[in-house]
Design a protein around this motif. Structure first.
Motif, PDB file in Angstrom:
ATOM      1  N   TRP A 131      -7.198   4.202 -13.722  1.00  0.00           N
ATOM      2  CA  TRP A 131      -7.087   5.641 -13.488  1.00  0.00           C
ATOM      3  C   TRP A 131      -6.623   5.908 -12.060  1.00  0.00           C
ATOM      4  O   TRP A 131      -6.713   5.037 -11.191  1.00  0.00           O
ATOM      5  CB  TRP A 131      -8.406   6.382 -13.763  1.00  0.00           C
ATOM      6  N   TYR A 181      -1.819   8.049  -7.309  1.00  0.00           N
ATOM      7  CA  TYR A 181      -2.427   7.035  -6.453  1.00  0.00           C
ATOM      8  C   TYR A 181      -3.436   6.285  -7.313  1.00  0.00           C
ATOM      9  O   TYR A 181      -4.478   6.840  -7.680  1.00  0.00           O
ATOM     10  CB  TYR A 181      -3.168   7.686  -5.280  1.00  0.00           C
ATOM     11  N   ASN A 237      -4.430  14.313 -13.073  1.00  0.00           N
ATOM     12  CA  ASN A 237      -5.051  13.009 -12.919  1.00  0.00           C
ATOM     13  C   ASN A 237      -4.708  12.143 -14.111  1.00  0.00           C
ATOM     14  O   ASN A 237      -4.604  12.632 -15.224  1.00  0.00           O
ATOM     15  CB  ASN A 237      -6.552  13.165 -12.762  1.00  0.00           C
ATOM     16  N   GLN A 262      -6.507   4.324  -8.460  1.00  0.00           N
ATOM     17  CA  GLN A 262      -7.833   4.098  -7.882  1.00  0.00           C
ATOM     18  C   GLN A 262      -8.495   2.869  -8.504  1.00  0.00           C
ATOM     19  O   GLN A 262      -9.236   2.162  -7.843  1.00  0.00           O
ATOM     20  CB  GLN A 262      -8.713   5.339  -8.064  1.00  0.00           C
ATOM     21  N   PRO A 303      -5.486  -2.668  -1.313  1.00  0.00           N
ATOM     22  CA  PRO A 303      -5.139  -1.293  -0.986  1.00  0.00           C
ATOM     23  C   PRO A 303      -4.635  -0.526  -2.206  1.00  0.00           C
ATOM     24  O   PRO A 303      -4.414  -1.109  -3.252  1.00  0.00           O
ATOM     25  CB  PRO A 303      -4.024  -1.465   0.041  1.00  0.00           C
ATOM     26  N   VAL A 304      -4.456   0.766  -1.989  1.00  0.00           N
ATOM     27  CA  VAL A 304      -4.049   1.636  -3.083  1.00  0.00           C
ATOM     28  C   VAL A 304      -2.537   1.570  -3.286  1.00  0.00           C
ATOM     29  O   VAL A 304      -1.774   1.654  -2.332  1.00  0.00           O
ATOM     30  CB  VAL A 304      -4.467   3.085  -2.763  1.00  0.00           C
ATOM     31  N   LEU A 347      -5.493   9.423  -9.138  1.00  0.00           N
ATOM     32  CA  LEU A 347      -5.396  10.862  -8.870  1.00  0.00           C
ATOM     33  C   LEU A 347      -4.006  11.163  -8.319  1.00  0.00           C
ATOM     34  O   LEU A 347      -3.406  10.343  -7.648  1.00  0.00           O
ATOM     35  CB  LEU A 347      -6.432  11.298  -7.843  1.00  0.00           C
ATOM     36  N   GLY A 348      -3.543  12.349  -8.609  1.00  0.00           N
ATOM     37  CA  GLY A 348      -2.235  12.728  -8.095  1.00  0.00           C
ATOM     38  C   GLY A 348      -1.758  14.032  -8.668  1.00  0.00           C
ATOM     39  O   GLY A 348      -2.551  14.966  -8.832  1.00  0.00           O
ATOM     40  N   TRP A 349      -0.484  14.089  -8.976  1.00  0.00           N
ATOM     41  CA  TRP A 349       0.124  15.342  -9.430  1.00  0.00           C
ATOM     42  C   TRP A 349       1.148  15.076 -10.515  1.00  0.00           C
ATOM     43  O   TRP A 349       1.641  13.966 -10.669  1.00  0.00           O
ATOM     44  CB  TRP A 349       0.892  16.004  -8.281  1.00  0.00           C
ATOM     45  N   ALA A 389      -8.631  -0.357  -6.723  1.00  0.00           N
ATOM     46  CA  ALA A 389      -7.325  -0.579  -6.100  1.00  0.00           C
ATOM     47  C   ALA A 389      -7.538  -0.666  -4.588  1.00  0.00           C
ATOM     48  O   ALA A 389      -8.004   0.277  -3.971  1.00  0.00           O
ATOM     49  CB  ALA A 389      -6.389   0.568  -6.436  1.00  0.00           C
ATOM     50  N   ILE A 441       5.099   8.916   1.572  1.00  0.00           N
ATOM     51  CA  ILE A 441       5.584   8.739   0.202  1.00  0.00           C
ATOM     52  C   ILE A 441       6.089  10.045  -0.420  1.00  0.00           C
ATOM     53  O   ILE A 441       7.062  10.053  -1.170  1.00  0.00           O
ATOM     54  CB  ILE A 441       4.508   8.074  -0.693  1.00  0.00           C
ATOM     55  N   PRO A 464       0.831  -1.208   0.000  1.00  0.00           N
ATOM     56  CA  PRO A 464       0.000   0.000   0.000  1.00  0.00           C
ATOM     57  C   PRO A 464       0.869   1.263   0.000  1.00  0.00           C
ATOM     58  O   PRO A 464       2.013   1.224   0.417  1.00  0.00           O
ATOM     59  CB  PRO A 464      -0.782  -0.118   1.316  1.00  0.00           C
ATOM     60  N   SER A 465       0.287   2.358  -0.467  1.00  0.00           N
ATOM     61  CA  SER A 465       1.053   3.611  -0.529  1.00  0.00           C
ATOM     62  C   SER A 465       1.465   4.020   0.881  1.00  0.00           C
ATOM     63  O   SER A 465       0.625   4.097   1.766  1.00  0.00           O
ATOM     64  CB  SER A 465       0.195   4.698  -1.162  1.00  0.00           C
ATOM     65  N   PRO A 466       2.777   4.235   1.132  1.00  0.00           N
ATOM     66  CA  PRO A 466       3.206   4.629   2.476  1.00  0.00           C
ATOM     67  C   PRO A 466       2.747   6.041   2.831  1.00  0.00           C
ATOM     68  O   PRO A 466       2.583   6.889   1.944  1.00  0.00           O
ATOM     69  CB  PRO A 466       4.742   4.600   2.392  1.00  0.00           C
TER      70      PRO A 466
END
Lengths: 692, 296
Positions: B123, B141, B114, B143, B152-153, B125-127, B150, B88, B83-85
């Motif tokens: 798909w 991240y 996105n 989804q 966990p993500v 979301l993020g930067w 997803a 991060i 999973p995303s820490p």
């Protein structure tokens, strides 16, 4: 006693465009919650940066206000016996309510006198309630939300900290594995964690850690720095408000800096330079005092003055690459012929069931030409409008628009001029997208407006023809907006073609283009669709409901005069003259309803029995002569005066004449006369609809 | 710092953060996300940390080696953590420090971006991360992957190696980058850039490619019938690359395009759900190991 309350949620960087609304939503929800819980407070301040939303409630009372709860018991006649002693019923009620029977009070109600138990509910301590206020954080709504790690909660971005404090005390609460506390993060690179001893330290504490947490203060700081730079360099910086707002929501500690680009890029049109800088890099463009674009840009760093030269150099490098691309595309496009662009439109699909942009421009050219002829445009205008519609959207197949979609129209106009098209044609290509939203600029000439209308009419009718109608909140092609745009343009340019005529022209063109159209169904559907738009538009302009009903009925006729009449009636609404006219004309209309209007034959003067009939007939003839003409020329006041003059004639007529005569020949002739008069009056309004 | 040092530093850094260091996958693909080490492994509950370089092919970006920024093939450095820490973003910024980029001396921004891949039905979301105005990393991240939520993500970091290096080395033209001291990017990649562009835009046998697409599609379907996800996925990647070649060659109309994408997406979705079921049947083995680690 009071204390301030602080609630801050720290998240990974939020999308700039969500921040303002989320901040205000948090403030509003908190205030609502405080009011619902009878907690008195002073001011509510809301703050935000890309990484946080927060609210401080000043002077929040330490306890809820006390409240008296009342429970209604039996009627007095049952609660007390004849001697005035409490009955068993009253004693039982009091026990049930947990009060002494002697404390019951008597009160008058609409149903008679009753006894009531009153209980003072003591307010709870604020500190105990506030965790429920912290919970409001999870109720914020965002256009797009996400999940992260193994958390179940969906939120705008991952939550990293929560500060919840009442005075000096932490309000404990947990959201998505994050425990609330007194710690908040400073600037990502220039600051440290702030540990708050008291809510009072909030703004100053963050400032020490390089965060300007008040968005208004931050925006003013950017504006001040921009102004100083303008003064220092003798520049004029394009302070696009939307851009300023966005930039403000991208930084916690703003420092304005500027950079330069090679003068060779100034060969690009100003719009291309500005758009490239704004859309891709969030830069402000720079002009000299004569409004010429200068080879400089201004940007806002999220940080302080140190090592600003790195930032400047990096940004210059990026812009150089972007502008080199733009120059390349611009030059490539100019090597192409008009035919090349137009041919490519045949391969750009507008909608699978509607066809390509190539098909669209052909239909639109046909519509524009026919509308222009009906409107009586000069030959030159007809040919310019048709030409512009013929070239419509040709820039969609250019490299520049492919790369910068927001330059559609602008590139079209630029290239059209370079390819030898006339100025009128070029600006119609540019302006046919207008108005893009409510309150946007309208096309600047009637030729541009014609092309814009033809484009929108085509979209609406082809969509309806294939069954794509807006429903509820679903309007993916923006048909409502386009219908409203057509009305606005007809109104602004006094476009002298009736709604029904326009619609017929468009349907015919669409049919000739090969669509199988159920003509009467599409005609009805589109008319009804416009009726809703017109209603919305009229009530936006402050027109009362009954006035709308009085002017808005099928056929709508010319939309510009329809709007004008509505405004006139609204202005006259409270006058006594209006009351008289509406009453008299309403009488005519009401009687006329008894006749099957479309099949009514003309009244025959030789059948008239009385002078009043003849007199009214003369007035009718006179009215008919120029009434519709006056309305079309928007000489509304003159038309109104004609109606006013009719009032005594009508009253006199009804005083002396019984329309529903026993003599069927007389009766029919009188009804026919009423019906014809009524049709004429309806050109102005259905006066019987007015509720005065 | 030359290009290979940048790669080595990133590998070294992420290896220390407990990522498997993997090698580029040997089937053509348009992005590091399509590597099965990302696409398949980000599905399901098993933890997964991995980093690798991915040479990614974008046929329509081919410019015969004449454009300073656009390439038929560029390099991505890809990190996946599932999973995303919680830290991060800090881990990412620390990786920039490992490349000698001190955040306080620059302007680093996380600007909303996105991500969506229609063919993979994925798909997130993020930067995009900006370094002094230049986009150097895509930060997402996930989804949905293959149409599955997803959970966990997983978070995906995609560094654009050429972009990053052109900043670090202060070069305007990608072909001037130093791959190793004394040897430029152009020395190594100019010729393949030219030849691939030449092939894509002028030589490719488009009818043959259309046939290949159908053949690959069928074979992917056949392998999926047997529950063989990894070989099926290879053919899905081949479908995707063949589609990209066809599109670059101008062989696909806009209407057809939607159809092609839908066909690949259908396979990718099926692949994803069978992969999930297969791992479930195995009892999600990596999940157990993670628990044992935690217990010991």
């Amino acid at each position: 006693m009071t204390n301030p309350f602080l609630l801050e949620i720290g998240v990974e960087e939020m999308p700039a465009k969500y921040i303002d609304e989320a901040r205000e939503e948090l403030r509003a929800k908190l205030e609502q919650w405080l009011n619902d819980h009878r907690l008195s407070y002073g001011q509510a301040h809301a703050f935000s940066t890309p990484r946080r939303l927060s609210v401080i409630i000043e002077e929040l009372a330490e306890e809820q206000e006390n409240m008296v709860e009342e429970a209604r018991g039996p009627a007095l006649s049952i609660a007390k016996n004849n001697e005035g002693d409490w009955t068993k019923a009253a004693i039982g009620f009091a026990r049930g309510q947990g009060v002494d029977v002697s404390d019951l009070v008597e009160k008058e109600t609409e149903q008679g006198t009753y006894v009531f138990a009153q209980k003072e509910k003591k307010g709870q301590s604020t500190a105990n309630l506030l965790s429920n206020a912290v919970a409001l954080l999870t109720t914020l709504t965002f256009p797009k939300s996400m999940r992260w790690g193994s958390e179940r909660l969906r939120y705008v971005r991952p939550i990293r900290w929560i500060a919840a404090m009442y005075g000096e005390a932490v309000i404990p609460y947990e959201v998505a594995g994050v425990q609330s506390g007194r710690q908040i993060e400073g600037h990502r690179f220039l600051g440290n964690t702030v540990v708050l001893d008291h809510v009072h330290d909030y703004e100053q504490g963050l400032l020490r850690e390089h965060v300007l947490v008040d968005p208004e203060v931050r925006k003013e700081a950017i504006r001040d720095q921009l102004n100083m730079l303008e003064e220092e360099k003798d520049w004029s910086i394009e302070k696009d408000e939307d851009l300023l707002e966005e930039v403000n929501n991208l930084v916690e500690y703003p420092t304005v800096l500027n950079g330069t680009f090679d003068e060779r890029f100034l060969t690009l049109p100003a719009d291309v330079l500005i758009t490239t800088m704004r859309e891709h890099q969030r830069y402000f463009a720079v002009r000299d005092n004569e409004q010429n674009i200068l080879p400089f840009f201004v940007t806002v760093r999220n940080g302080d003055h140190r090592h600003l030269e790195n930032v400047q150099k990096g940004n210059e490098k990026v812009l150089r690459a972007r502008l080199s691309d733009a120059v390349f595309f611009y030059q490539e496009d100019q090597r192409r012929s008009l035919e090349h662009f137009l041919e490519k439109l045949d391969h750009i699909v507008e909608h699978e069931s509607i066809g390509s942009l190539g098909d669209k421009r052909k239909r639109t050219a046909g519509i524009a030409r026919k509308l222009a002829l009906r409107a009586g445009f000069h030959e030159q205008e007809v040919s310019d409008g048709t030409r512009a519609a013929h070239l419509l959207k040709f820039d969609q197949s250019s490299h520049m628009v492919d790369e910068f979609p927001e330059l559609q129209g602008i590139m079209g106009a630029d290239y059209a001029l370079k390819l030898g098209e006339k100025e009128t044609v070029a600006s119609a290509i540019k302006e046919h997208y207008l108005p893009r939203f409510n309150g946007d600029d309208l096309p600047s000439s009637d030729v541009s407006a014609l092309v814009s209308m033809a484009d929108k009419w085509d979209t609406i009718v082809t969509s309806f023809a294939i069954g794509l109608k807006p429903t509820g909140s679903q309007d993916p092609y923006g048909l409502r907006r386009q219908a409203a745009a057509i009305v606005q343009m007809v109104d602004h340019y006094d476009f002298p073609v009736s709604f029904e005529e326009m619609l017929s022209v468009v349907i015919q063109e669409v049919e000739e283009a090969g669509f199988s159209v159920n003509v009467s169904e599409v005609f009805t559907d589109v008319s009804d669709f416009f009726s809703l738009r017109l209603k919305a538009l009229l009530s936006e302009r402050g027109i009362a409901y009954d006035v709308i009903n009085a002017v808005l009925f099928k056929p709508y006729g010319r939309l510009d005069t329809l709007l004008e009449r509505a405004v006139f009636l609204q202005d006259m609404y409270d006058s006594s003259e209006m009351k008289e006219v509406a009453e008299a004309l309403g009488r005519v209309n009401n009687i006329a309803k008894k006749v099957d209007a479309p099949n009514v034959s003309a009244p025959e003067p030789e059948v008239f029995e009385k002078d009043e009939e003849t007199k009214l007939y003369h007035h009718y003839e006179e009215l008919k002569e120029d009434f519709s003409d006056l309305l079309e020329k928007k000489e509304i006041t003159k038309a109104w005066e004609k109606l006013v003059a009719l009032v005594p004639v009508i009253h006199h007529y009804f005083d002396c004449i019984m329309v529903m005569s026993d003599n069927s020949r007389l009766r029919e002739n009188r009804l026919n006369q009423m019906a014809h008069l009524s049709m004429e009056l309806n050109r102005f309004a259905r006066f019987q609809e007015l509720v005065l | 710092m030359n290009v290979q040092e940048v790669i080595l530093h990133l590998q070294d850094y992420w290896a220390k953060k407990d990522c498997f260091i993997m090698q580029p996958y040997d089937v053509e693909k348009g992005a590091g996300t399509m590597n099965p080490m990302t696409f398949l492994r980000s599905i399901g509950p098993e933890p997964w940390n991995v980093a690798y370089v991915e040479p990614s092919r974008r046929p329509s970006d081919g410019r015969y080696g004449e454009n300073p920024n656009r390439l038929y093939q560029h390099h991505q450095f890809q990190v996946i953590m599932k999973p995303s820490p919680d830290n991060i973003q800090d881990l990412y910024l620390e990786s920039l420090q490992a490349l000698g980029i001190k955040p306080e001396e620059h302007d680093i921004r996380f600007v909303e971006d996105n991500w969506e891949d229609a063919t993979l039905n994925a798909w997130g979301l993020g930067w995009e991360v900006w370094l002094d105005g230049m986009e150097i990393t895509q930060f997402t991240y996930f989804q949905q992957v293959g149409g599955l939520d997803a959970d966990p993500v997983a978070v995906e970091l995609t560094y654009g190696i050429e972009r990053l290096c052109s900043y670090i080395q202060d070069k305007e033209n990608v072909f001037d980058l130093e791959w190793q001291d004394g040897f430029t990017y152009g020395d190594i990649f100019y010729q393949p850039e030219y030849e691939h562009s030449m092939y894509t835009f002028n030589i490719a046998d488009l009818d043959m490619l259309k046939q290949l697409f159908i053949t690959y599609e069928k074979e992917a379907g056949r392998a999926l019938e047997e529950g063989l996800v990894f070989p099926a996925y290879d053919y899905i990647l081949k479908c995707s690359h063949t589609f990209n070649l066809l599109e670059a060659g101008g062989a696909i109309s806009v209407t057809e395009r939607t159809g092609y994408i839908a066909r690949v997406r259908k396979l990718a979705r099926k692949c994803a759900s069978i992969h999930y079921a297969n791992r479930e049947k195995l009892g999600f083995p990596l999940l157990k190991e993670a628990k044992e680690d935690a217990g010991s």
